[in-house]
Scaffold this active site. Structure first.
Site, short mmCIF file in Angstrom:
data_model
loop_
_atom_site.label_atom_id
_atom_site.label_comp_id
_atom_site.label_asym_id
_atom_site.label_seq_id
_atom_site.Cartn_x
_atom_site.Cartn_y
_atom_site.Cartn_z
N LYS A 1 0.87 -1.37 -0.07
CA LYS A 1 0.07 0.10 0.07
C LYS A 1 0.86 1.25 -0.05
O LYS A 1 0.47 2.24 -0.52
CB LYS A 1 -0.89 -0.13 1.20
N GLU B 1 -2.64 7.02 8.01
CA GLU B 1 -3.31 8.01 7.26
C GLU B 1 -4.40 8.59 7.90
O GLU B 1 -4.54 8.08 9.31
CB GLU B 1 -4.28 6.88 6.23
N ARG C 1 -6.97 -8.18 -8.52
CA ARG C 1 -7.50 -9.41 -8.81
C ARG C 1 -9.38 -9.19 -9.16
O ARG C 1 -9.62 -8.02 -8.83
CB ARG C 1 -7.55 -10.26 -7.69
P1 ADP Z 1 -13.04 -8.01 -1.84
O1 ADP Z 1 -12.98 -9.02 -2.93
O2 ADP Z 1 -14.20 -7.31 -2.02
O3 ADP Z 1 -11.82 -7.09 -1.43
P2 ADP Z 1 -12.40 -9.36 0.61
O4 ADP Z 1 -11.26 -8.33 0.74
O5 ADP Z 1 -13.18 -10.25 1.45
O6 ADP Z 1 -13.47 -8.84 -0.44
O7 ADP Z 1 -11.73 -10.49 -0.65
C1 ADP Z 1 -10.79 -11.43 -0.51
C2 ADP Z 1 -11.34 -12.49 0.43
O8 ADP Z 1 -12.17 -13.30 -0.08
C3 ADP Z 1 -10.18 -13.29 1.05
O9 ADP Z 1 -9.58 -12.49 1.98
C4 ADP Z 1 -11.09 -14.59 1.42
O10 ADP Z 1 -11.36 -14.28 2.77
C5 ADP Z 1 -12.21 -14.33 0.52
N1 ADP Z 1 -12.30 -15.71 -0.19
C6 ADP Z 1 -11.11 -16.27 -0.88
N2 ADP Z 1 -11.28 -17.46 -1.21
C7 ADP Z 1 -12.58 -17.65 -1.32
C8 ADP Z 1 -13.41 -18.49 -1.88
N3 ADP Z 1 -12.96 -19.62 -2.60
N4 ADP Z 1 -14.63 -18.39 -1.79
C9 ADP Z 1 -15.12 -17.41 -1.05
N5 ADP Z 1 -14.33 -16.42 -0.44
C10 ADP Z 1 -13.23 -16.59 -0.77
P1 ADP Z 2 -7.94 -3.88 2.95
O1 ADP Z 2 -6.82 -4.15 2.24
O2 ADP Z 2 -8.10 -4.81 4.22
O3 ADP Z 2 -9.34 -4.03 2.15
P2 ADP Z 2 -8.42 -0.98 2.98
O4 ADP Z 2 -7.32 -0.07 3.03
O5 ADP Z 2 -8.95 -1.26 1.74
O6 ADP Z 2 -8.00 -2.48 3.47
O7 ADP Z 2 -9.39 -0.72 4.10
C1 ADP Z 2 -10.54 -1.17 4.33
C2 ADP Z 2 -11.59 -0.47 5.02
O8 ADP Z 2 -11.04 0.10 6.44
C3 ADP Z 2 -12.17 0.71 4.64
O9 ADP Z 2 -13.14 0.43 3.34
C4 ADP Z 2 -12.57 1.59 5.23
O10 ADP Z 2 -13.76 1.14 6.06
C5 ADP Z 2 -11.64 1.46 6.62
N1 ADP Z 2 -10.43 2.33 6.22
C6 ADP Z 2 -9.33 2.20 5.90
N2 ADP Z 2 -8.57 3.33 5.85
C7 ADP Z 2 -9.44 4.20 6.27
C8 ADP Z 2 -9.01 5.48 6.61
N3 ADP Z 2 -7.85 6.40 6.30
N4 ADP Z 2 -10.10 6.19 7.14
C9 ADP Z 2 -11.27 5.70 7.73
N5 ADP Z 2 -11.53 4.52 7.45
C10 ADP Z 2 -10.41 3.61 6.86
#
Ligand code: ADP
Ligand code: ADP
Ligand code: MG
Length: 472
Positions: A115, A199, A291
């Protein structure tokens, strides 16, 4: 086009990819661990290969998976989401074996996977990023100084983080000091790196992300946005598209920025650019996911584009069959992640035998599931057992359809998030269409529901006991 694709995933995700393969006339090869011998993706693929006894490590065994792809005559590999989907080494090894990785380049995965590196690349591309540290934090002293400069609250985040883990809000010096080492340890354990960055904490933000498709010929389009603000512990539960919060002007502006972000890093294939938007509609880049995403189905519903098929076509070197101006938003869509978890018990996973399974149907209802009556949900994997996607002409129609479909959905034997979603779909804030990431925390009363009818609960327990006694 490819002849045969190995799917390096399991469950609902693997089935989703198998379906696109079949529609494209491509054979699919599924892999499975011993624990997954009865899993649905094994039954649905054209061919399935047992890859090892370990329930989790089997799906992470790069060497073995590449060998199985070669031995089974595959010419490409789709990683799905989770598991190896953001592992640059996996993408690299697939390339070295002479196979095609259905996703971005190893460099893109590596650069966006950090990140802090992603923030740097975005700043260079003139993309607004959430105010915060320049690169990684060197020490707690540096963190304190930065927090004093920015003002509390701040977010302490793991550079390699994902899945909502490794993120901590700090409201004052004491919390920052306490969280610094905790987050470091947590990040090391979960992601193998203790690099942290900071952040500014955006107050009551909307999580708005843009779906990108980029081909190998320099064409990049966005498929509009998804609003993923309904979260628990920074993890998405329910997602909608399009967002009711964006104006047409802001949508166009953010879409343009998302395309610019993808172009700046030479991105190819499907990806998602995540933003936070504050109540005054200022927006900042948060991260890019390199992805397919779990919630891609709502984008498919509003655009009519099969994102997985496009991923495959892009990897095969085909140009995108549409331009930005050909794409339109049609209606609304909502996705519910049906997890085998008990919301009343802090969302504790509830593995076990499914005794009854009736999925909803009808107009505007899509189910991407991987369970069936009699199936025993193993305790080793993600607890998501189905995704319910509903779509409709406008927001009110879509919400009513969601209520109807959730009402039809009947899963017994294990507790699921369904009754909780029925509460969400019926609540006024959801109906209004506007919610920020604090929504669920501010509505604890949504957890006030009756799990299922008590008599049915007992009947299900008796059925399980009889089946166990009969050795079924
Ligand atoms: P997004 O795709 O919206 O970022 P997530 O961060 O939950 O949502 O997406 C990745 C997550 O998908 C993984 O951290 C894991 O928990 C989940 N995941 C991985 N493999 C599978 C699978 N085969 N079926 C459903 N969920 C999965
Ligand atoms: P991940 O890689 O686990 O998806 P993200 O950086 O996408 O992590 O953040 C996941 C969630 O955490 C965001 O959708 C939001 O709800 C919260 N979040 C992350 N960063 C911030 C921020 N700077 N301020 C407020 N909420 C945050
Ligand atoms: Mg994210």
């Amino acid at each position: 086009m490819f002849k045969r694709i190995l799917i390096a995933n399991r469950g609902e995700c693997a089935i989703r990819i198998i379906r696109s393969c079949r529609e494209l006339g491509i054979e699919s090869v599924a892999i499975f661990s011993k624990a997954d011998a009865h899993a649905m993706h094994v039954k649905k693929a054209d061919r399935s290969v047992m890859i090892g006894p370990d329930p989790v490590k089997s799906y992470l065994n790069i060497h073995r998976i590449v060998n199985v792809a070669l031995e089974s005559g595959c010419d490409a590999v789709h990683p799905g989401y989770g598991f190896l989907s953001e592992n640059a080494e996996f993408a690299e090894e697939i390339g070295k074996a002479g196979l095609t990785y259905i996703g971005p380049s190893p460099d893109a995965i590596r650069n966006m996977g950090s990140k802090t590196q992603a923030r740097e690349a975005m700043i260079a591309a003139d993309v607004p990023v959430i105010p915060g540290s320049e690169g990684a934090l060197g020490s707690i002293e540096e963190a304190l100084e930065l927090a004093h400069g920015m003002g509390y609250p701040v977010m302490l985040k793991a550079a390699a983080g994902g899945g909502g883990r490794g993120i901590r809000r700090c409201d004052n010096d004491a919390q920052l000091k306490e969280n610094y080492s905790i987050t470091q340890r947590e990040a090391m354990a979960a992601f193998g790196s203790d690099e942290l960055f900071m952040e500014k904490c955006i107050i009551e933000p909307h999580h708005i992300e843009f779906q990108i498709l980029a081909d190998a010929h320099g064409n990049v389009v966005h498929l509009f946005e998804r609003d993923c603000s309904i979260q628990r512990r920074n993890q998405k539960l329910v997602e909608i598209a399009p967002s009711n919060f964006l104006t047409e002007k802001l949508r166009a502006e953010m879409g343009e920025v998302a395309v610019r972000a993808a172009k700046a890093v030479g991105y190819v294939n499907a990806g998602t650019v995540e933003f936070l938007v504050d109540k005054d509609r200022n927006f900042w880049f948060m991260e890019m996911n390199t992805r397919l995403q779990v919630e891609h189905t709502i984008t498919e519903a509003i655009t009519g584009v099969d994102i997985v098929s496009q991923q495959i076509a892009i990897a095969a070197g085909k140009p995108l069959p549409f331009k930005q101006e050909d794409l339109r938003i049609n209606g609304f869509a909502i996705e519910f992640r049906v997890n085998a978890e008990d919301p009343k018990n802090d969302f504790l996973p509830t593995p076990g035998r499914i005794t009854r399974y009736h999925s909803p149907g009808g107009f505007g209802v899509r189910v991407d599931g991987c369970v069936y009556p009699g199936y025993v949900l193993p305790p080793f994997y993600d607890s998501m057992c189905a995704k319910l996607t509903v779509s409709g002409f406008d927001w009110p129609t879509t919400v009513m359809r969601a209520q109807r479909a959730l009402g039809e959905y009947d899963i017994r034997g294990v507790r699921t998030t369904l009754p909780f979603y029925r509460q969400i779909a019926a609540c006024d804030t959801f109906l209004s269409g506007e919610f920020h990431t604090g929504f669920l925390e501010q509505h604890p009363e949504l957890l006030d529901y009756k799990p299922f009818d008590a008599r049915e609960d007992i009947a299900a327990a008796v059925a399980v006991a009889i089946a166990a006694h009969a050795g079924l």
